[in-house]
Design a protein around this motif. Structure first.
Motif, PDB file in Angstrom:
ATOM      1  N   UNK A   8       0.843  -1.200   0.000  1.00  0.00           N
ATOM      2  CA  UNK A   8       0.000   0.000   0.000  1.00  0.00           C
ATOM      3  C   UNK A   8       0.874   1.244   0.000  1.00  0.00           C
ATOM      4  N   UNK A   9       1.917   1.221   0.847  1.00  0.00           N
ATOM      5  CA  UNK A   9       2.791   2.395   0.987  1.00  0.00           C
ATOM      6  C   UNK A   9       3.490   2.712  -0.329  1.00  0.00           C
ATOM      7  N   UNK A  10       3.769   1.684  -1.122  1.00  0.00           N
ATOM      8  CA  UNK A  10       4.492   1.906  -2.380  1.00  0.00           C
ATOM      9  C   UNK A  10       3.592   1.708  -3.603  1.00  0.00           C
ATOM     10  N   UNK A  11       2.284   1.627  -3.352  1.00  0.00           N
ATOM     11  CA  UNK A  11       1.262   1.565  -4.407  1.00  0.00           C
ATOM     12  C   UNK A  11       1.414   0.387  -5.362  1.00  0.00           C
ATOM     13  N   UNK A  16      -1.314  -6.373  -3.769  1.00  0.00           N
ATOM     14  CA  UNK A  16      -2.414  -6.356  -2.799  1.00  0.00           C
ATOM     15  C   UNK A  16      -3.543  -7.256  -3.277  1.00  0.00           C
ATOM     16  N   UNK A  17      -3.858  -7.135  -4.567  1.00  0.00           N
ATOM     17  CA  UNK A  17      -4.908  -7.981  -5.140  1.00  0.00           C
ATOM     18  C   UNK A  17      -4.502  -9.460  -5.055  1.00  0.00           C
ATOM     19  N   UNK A  31      -7.645  -1.644 -10.487  1.00  0.00           N
ATOM     20  CA  UNK A  31      -8.151  -0.293 -10.686  1.00  0.00           C
ATOM     21  C   UNK A  31      -8.983   0.193  -9.498  1.00  0.00           C
ATOM     22  N   UNK A  32      -9.824  -0.689  -8.997  1.00  0.00           N
ATOM     23  CA  UNK A  32     -10.652  -0.337  -7.835  1.00  0.00           C
ATOM     24  C   UNK A  32      -9.793  -0.055  -6.609  1.00  0.00           C
ATOM     25  N   UNK A  37      -7.607   4.065  -2.847  1.00  0.00           N
ATOM     26  CA  UNK A  37      -6.412   4.447  -2.097  1.00  0.00           C
ATOM     27  C   UNK A  37      -5.836   5.781  -2.582  1.00  0.00           C
ATOM     28  N   UNK A  38      -6.528   6.391  -3.521  1.00  0.00           N
ATOM     29  CA  UNK A  38      -6.050   7.610  -4.159  1.00  0.00           C
ATOM     30  C   UNK A  38      -5.772   8.722  -3.146  1.00  0.00           C
TER      31      UNK A  38
END
Ligand SMILES: [Zn+2]
Length: 119
Positions: A8-11, A16-17, A31-32, A37-38
């Motif tokens: 999450x921290x590094x996108x 994650x998925x 995409x979701x 997280x935008x």
């Protein structure tokens, strides 16, 4: 758990998925995840408790539009093909906005006081 926070921290939304349990993977997309997280910056992860193999209680601090937020969750993991996958989470009551005083240590991890940092 830590690796998902780092993702999450590094996108790294694909990771994650990929670490969601099968039942969740079927209903989510990169995409979701990206969209939800935008504009959020993940700052710090604190593991509160691991009562057993598949349960982790954690606090994750993030910043969104100059506001600090706390995600306090009990996550349930499930073993699929010998990998621990994120199944579901229960949010605890103090999840939400974090109020900081000017003299508190800043939550971004700089070690500075809030008034001299992200205020
Ligand atoms: Zn700061």
């Amino acid at each position: 758990m830590r690796s998902r926070f780092s993702a999450y921290a590094t996108q790294q939304y694909q990771y994650i998925l990929d670490t969601y349990a099968q039942s969740q993977r079927d209903t989510l997309s990169v995409k979701e995840l990206q969209q939800s997280d935008k504009e959020t910056t993940w700052l710090r992860l604190q593991i509160v408790n691991c009562p057993d193999d598949h349960t982790v209680e954690f606090k994750a601090y993030s910043k969104f539009q100059n506001q600090f937020n706390l995600l306090h969750e009990i996550s349930i993991f499930t073993l699929e093909n010998q990998h621990w996958m994120y199944k579901e989470g229960e949010l605890l009551a103090d999840t939400g906005q974090v109020k900081l005083n000017r003299n508190d240590q800043c939550l971004c991890g700089s070690g500075k006081k809030y008034k001299k940092c992200c205020i």
